[in-house]
Design an enzyme around this catalytic site. Structure first.
Site, PDB file in Angstrom:
ATOM      1  N   GLU A  42       0.845  -1.192   0.000  1.00 37.36           N
ATOM      2  CA  GLU A  42       0.000   0.000   0.000  1.00 37.36           C
ATOM      3  C   GLU A  42       0.880   1.241   0.000  1.00 37.36           C
ATOM      4  O   GLU A  42       1.571   1.519   0.982  1.00 37.36           O
ATOM      5  CB  GLU A  42      -0.918   0.023   1.223  1.00 37.36           C
ATOM      6  CG  GLU A  42      -1.762   1.289   1.327  1.00 37.36           C
ATOM      7  CD  GLU A  42      -2.444   1.446   2.677  1.00 37.36           C
ATOM      8  OE1 GLU A  42      -2.801   2.600   3.021  1.00 37.36           O
ATOM      9  OE2 GLU A  42      -2.612   0.432   3.396  1.00 37.36           O
ATOM     10  N   ARG A  46       0.168  10.416   0.277  1.00 39.43           N
ATOM     11  CA  ARG A  46       0.465  11.520   1.192  1.00 39.43           C
ATOM     12  C   ARG A  46       1.657  12.350   0.717  1.00 39.43           C
ATOM     13  O   ARG A  46       2.026  13.319   1.375  1.00 39.43           O
ATOM     14  CB  ARG A  46       0.760  10.980   2.597  1.00 39.43           C
ATOM     15  CG  ARG A  46      -0.397  10.205   3.206  1.00 39.43           C
ATOM     16  CD  ARG A  46      -0.041   9.736   4.599  1.00 39.43           C
ATOM     17  NE  ARG A  46      -0.955   8.695   5.059  1.00 39.43           N
ATOM     18  CZ  ARG A  46      -0.820   8.044   6.202  1.00 39.43           C
ATOM     19  NH1 ARG A  46       0.201   8.323   7.008  1.00 39.43           N
ATOM     20  NH2 ARG A  46      -1.675   7.104   6.544  1.00 39.43           N
ATOM     21  N   LYS A 130     -11.115  -1.309   6.978  1.00 37.82           N
ATOM     22  CA  LYS A 130      -9.919  -0.782   7.646  1.00 37.82           C
ATOM     23  C   LYS A 130     -10.377  -0.199   8.981  1.00 37.82           C
ATOM     24  O   LYS A 130     -11.404   0.482   9.048  1.00 37.82           O
ATOM     25  CB  LYS A 130      -9.299   0.298   6.758  1.00 37.82           C
ATOM     26  CG  LYS A 130      -8.093   1.026   7.330  1.00 37.82           C
ATOM     27  CD  LYS A 130      -7.697   2.131   6.345  1.00 37.82           C
ATOM     28  CE  LYS A 130      -6.601   3.025   6.886  1.00 37.82           C
ATOM     29  NZ  LYS A 130      -5.267   2.467   6.617  1.00 37.82           N
TER      30      LYS A 130
END
Length: 210
Positions: A42, A46, A130
């Site tokens: 993943e 950001r 999640k």
């Protein structure tokens, strides 16, 4: 056959949460993780390097399964898809993001922590979620409490998880895997310490998993 969220979380006990400042680090990092037996990666959106990094891994490491994390809008999802992302991870969930993932044919691991958020996710067809930020919202105790009213929902907790507490999460019946940044610390990436990252990845494969 289309990739599913079940395949993502069943590949191993830990999905590395990857933050990259330089896209040029993406391929050697992916290769280091693959050498340690970790292939679901993943890369979080950001940093400005994230989309290019996803594309490079997809192009040069075909054995890896690379997705985009911290996806918060349909626009970000579309950009990740265009870059080559094979799955999407979001810290939360909106109907628009859920719909965009379905239209793109991308597995979505959306975030939910409260009973209401979990029910809203279920209404949108999601049963694998999640749980973020895990340690800040109650950790294993919170997940244990959610297991009874939501016996048909499973989680990938992330946030504040490390080798010292990962087993506490993985031992829960409603936890399929965990997400963690400890496999890819920035200081090791900056130093190009790929052998050390391979060692961390290999060690993570030995964590207990229900």
């Amino acid at each position: 056959m289309a990739l599913t969220t079940d395949q993502l979380v069943d590949d191993g006990p830990v999905i590395p949460v990857i933050l990259l400042d330089r896209a040029t680090d993406a391929v050697p990092l992916a290769r280091a993780l693959l050498a340690g037996g970790v292939r679901v990666l993943e890369i979080t959106l950001r940093t400005a390097a994230a989309l290019e990094a996803i594309g490079l891994v997809r192009e040069q490491c075909p054995e890896a399964i690379v997705g985009a994390g911290t996806v918060r809008s349909p626009a970000e999802l579309a950009a990740a898809h265009a870059a080559g992302a094979q799955f999407i991870v979001s810290p939360g969930l909106t109907a628009a993001v859920s719909r965009a993932a379905a239209e793109a044919g991308l597995p979505l691991l959306p975030g939910a922590v409260t009973a209401s958020e979990i029910m809203q996710a279920m209404d949108l067809g999601h049963r694998l979620l999640k749980f973020f930020p895990a340690s800040a919202v109650g950790g294993p105790a919170a997940l244990r409490a959610l297991a009874s009213p939501f016996a048909d929902v499973n989680f990938c907790p992330t946030g504040g998880i490390d080798p010292a507490n990962a087993a506490d999460y993985l031992g829960l019946p409603n936890v399929r895997c965990v997400g963690g940044s400890w496999l890819t610390p920035r200081k090791l990436i900056d130093a190009g310490a790929w052998d050390q990252i391979t060692a961390l990845a290999r060690a993570s494969r030995g964590l207990c998993q229900t």
